[in-house]
Scaffold this active site. Structure first.
Site, mmCIF file in Angstrom:
data_model
loop_
_atom_site.group_PDB
_atom_site.id
_atom_site.type_symbol
_atom_site.label_atom_id
_atom_site.label_comp_id
_atom_site.label_asym_id
_atom_site.label_seq_id
_atom_site.Cartn_x
_atom_site.Cartn_y
_atom_site.Cartn_z
ATOM 1 N N ARG A 144 26.648 13.948 -36.383
ATOM 2 C CA ARG A 144 27.670 14.944 -36.013
ATOM 3 C C ARG A 144 29.083 14.413 -36.124
ATOM 4 N NH1 ARG A 144 26.796 17.543 -30.308
ATOM 5 N NH2 ARG A 144 25.870 15.562 -29.682
ATOM 6 N N ASN A 163 19.486 17.896 -43.228
ATOM 7 C CA ASN A 163 18.568 16.875 -42.723
ATOM 8 C C ASN A 163 17.103 17.259 -42.942
ATOM 9 O OD1 ASN A 163 20.695 15.268 -42.129
ATOM 10 N ND2 ASN A 163 20.579 15.494 -39.903
ATOM 11 N N VAL A 180 14.231 10.184 -35.202
ATOM 12 C CA VAL A 180 15.488 10.080 -34.447
ATOM 13 C C VAL A 180 16.518 11.090 -34.973
ATOM 14 C CG1 VAL A 180 17.393 8.515 -33.815
ATOM 15 C CG2 VAL A 180 15.062 7.639 -33.942
ATOM 16 N N ASP A 206 17.319 2.710 -47.255
ATOM 17 C CA ASP A 206 18.447 3.659 -47.220
ATOM 18 C C ASP A 206 18.751 4.084 -48.652
ATOM 19 O OD1 ASP A 206 20.949 4.051 -44.883
ATOM 20 O OD2 ASP A 206 21.294 4.734 -46.946
ATOM 21 N N ARG A 257 24.389 19.726 -32.909
ATOM 22 C CA ARG A 257 23.282 19.065 -33.599
ATOM 23 C C ARG A 257 22.631 20.028 -34.584
ATOM 24 N NH1 ARG A 257 23.165 17.424 -28.196
ATOM 25 N NH2 ARG A 257 23.192 15.173 -27.843
ATOM 26 N N ASN A 272 18.703 14.184 -36.093
ATOM 27 C CA ASN A 272 18.961 15.508 -35.502
ATOM 28 C C ASN A 272 18.924 16.636 -36.526
ATOM 29 O OD1 ASN A 272 19.348 15.216 -32.704
ATOM 30 N ND2 ASN A 272 21.363 14.277 -33.031
ATOM 31 N N GLY A 330 17.158 4.704 -43.018
ATOM 32 C CA GLY A 330 18.530 4.949 -42.587
ATOM 33 C C GLY A 330 19.057 3.651 -41.995
ATOM 34 N N HIS A 379 16.448 18.466 -27.378
ATOM 35 C CA HIS A 379 17.598 17.566 -27.373
ATOM 36 C C HIS A 379 18.831 18.342 -27.820
ATOM 37 C CE1 HIS A 379 19.801 13.879 -27.510
ATOM 38 N NE2 HIS A 379 19.973 13.903 -28.818
ATOM 39 N N VAL A 399 22.595 3.966 -36.095
ATOM 40 C CA VAL A 399 21.416 3.889 -35.216
ATOM 41 C C VAL A 399 20.336 3.015 -35.853
ATOM 42 C CG1 VAL A 399 19.605 5.169 -34.016
ATOM 43 C CG2 VAL A 399 21.877 6.171 -34.241
#
Ligand code: TXD
Length: 308
Positions: free
Chosen positions: A82, A95, A118, A33, A88, A120, A9, A175, A13
């Site tokens: 998001r 995902n 990492v 990616d 999330r 979500n 990715g 989270h 981030v």
């Protein structure tokens, strides 16, 4: 020792994490990616900053996993982020598919690696990564608590007008909206927070911490936070590669600790070269334990909803 880190990715981030790793000369970085040209272009752009900034790590990027072979750590940021109004948890189905594909590829090329998730919804994606990789809990864990605690630390420092460097905080749990800030364990230069701030101010900080991600999403509109998430991920990668034995809140598979089993939940762990080297047990009040169990229940119901 020369290290290699793969970041899957190359979005907000992922690329920012790659940049921090390279600028610290912590490791060479391979970005992967589905948008291969994006990863290639960002890697080239970063390399072209190296002569100015003076770092010597190598950064490369593309859609191929072959260059990731033999990575010491793999960071997974691939997936949807998001938009305003989304939780999330809304990201679960899409995902999960992405994580399955990514983890299969990573493990094929780096069977001994350490996976830091990492993407979500974080705790559920950790479970997907664990199932697909078959790794022990030492080598598959998630980034969330360092970020959530960093937000809380900033809010405390801002409220009291003190240096962020003097403020420590711990956030437990999943989270999500049920995360559990622990003001009893927050300190300013060693002084417990409840001695410095009135209860209602502390509760306002707890609440802002819980909604800290949404606060940024509402500003960005087109995506979610990435500077602080990348900094938090970088801290975890550095703790592992440099064998720091840092105690950091991470999403880890609990095996009886905190009265919970077979579930990824955020708790303090000791991070070193072997990954999660110890789960640190805090003493909780009955109210704190109840909040943690409520948060764990939210994670459990998400895992039950994972697509088959
Ligand atoms: O605290 C935390 N854990 C988090 C989590 C803090 C911030 C962001 N958090 C989550 O990370 C967020 O909800 C997303 O699920 C991920 C990534 O967030 P980011 O902001 O970096 O999203 P971007 O900028 O959209 O980047 C995602 C990239 C993008 O370039 C896609 O092309 C790529 O992921 N992508 C893939 N790469 C490889 N393989 C597959 N299958 C794939 N699918 C998408």
């Amino acid at each position: 020792m020369h290290y290699k880190v793969t970041v899957v990715g190359a979005g907000n981030v992922g690329a920012t994490t790659a940049q921090r790793i390279a600028e610290a000369d912590l490791a060479d970085v391979v970005m992967v990616d589905v948008a291969g040209d994006l990863a290639t272009g960002k890697a080239l752009d970063m390399m072209e900053s190296a002569p100015v900034l003076g770092w010597s790590a190598r950064v490369s990027g593309g859609s191929d996993y072959a260059p990731s072979a033999g990575s010491h750590v793999c960071v997974i940021t691939a997936g949807l982020a998001r938009k305003p109004g989304m939780s999330r948890d809304d990201l679960l189905a899409k995902n999960t598919d992405i994580l399955r594909e990514v983890v299969t590829q990573l493990v094929r090329h780096s069977p001994d690696t350490i996976l830091i998730v990492v993407t979500n919804p974080l705790d559920a994606m950790c479970e997907v990564a664990r199932r697909v990789s078959g790794f022990p809990r030492e080598r598959v864990f998630g980034m969330a608590g360092v970020l959530d605690a960093a937000r809380m630390r900033y809010f405390i420092a801002d409220e009291l007008g003190v240096s962020v460097q003097d403020v420590g905080a711990v956030v437990l749990g999943g989270h999500g909206d049920t995360m559990v800030p622990l003001p009893r364990y927050a300190t300013v230069a060693g002084i417990p927070l409840p001695q410095l701030l009135a209860a209602e101010r502390i509760e306002a900080i707890n609440q802002r911490t819980r909604t800290g991600g949404a606060e940024i999403v509402n500003y960005y509109q087109q995506g979610s936070a990435y500077y602080a998430p990348a900094a938090a991920t970088f801290e975890m990668v550095a703790a592992v590669l440099q064998d720091k034995k840092k105690v950091l809140p991470c999403a880890v598979l609990l095996q009886g600790e905190y009265g919970l089993s077979d579930l990824f939940v955020g708790v303090p762990v000791k991070l070193g070269r072997r990954g999660v080297e110890e789960v640190v047990q805090l003493e909780l009040t009955a109210a704190e334990q109840a909040e943690l169990e409520k948060s764990a229940a939210a994670v459990r119901s998400l895992i039950a909803a994972l697509p088959k």
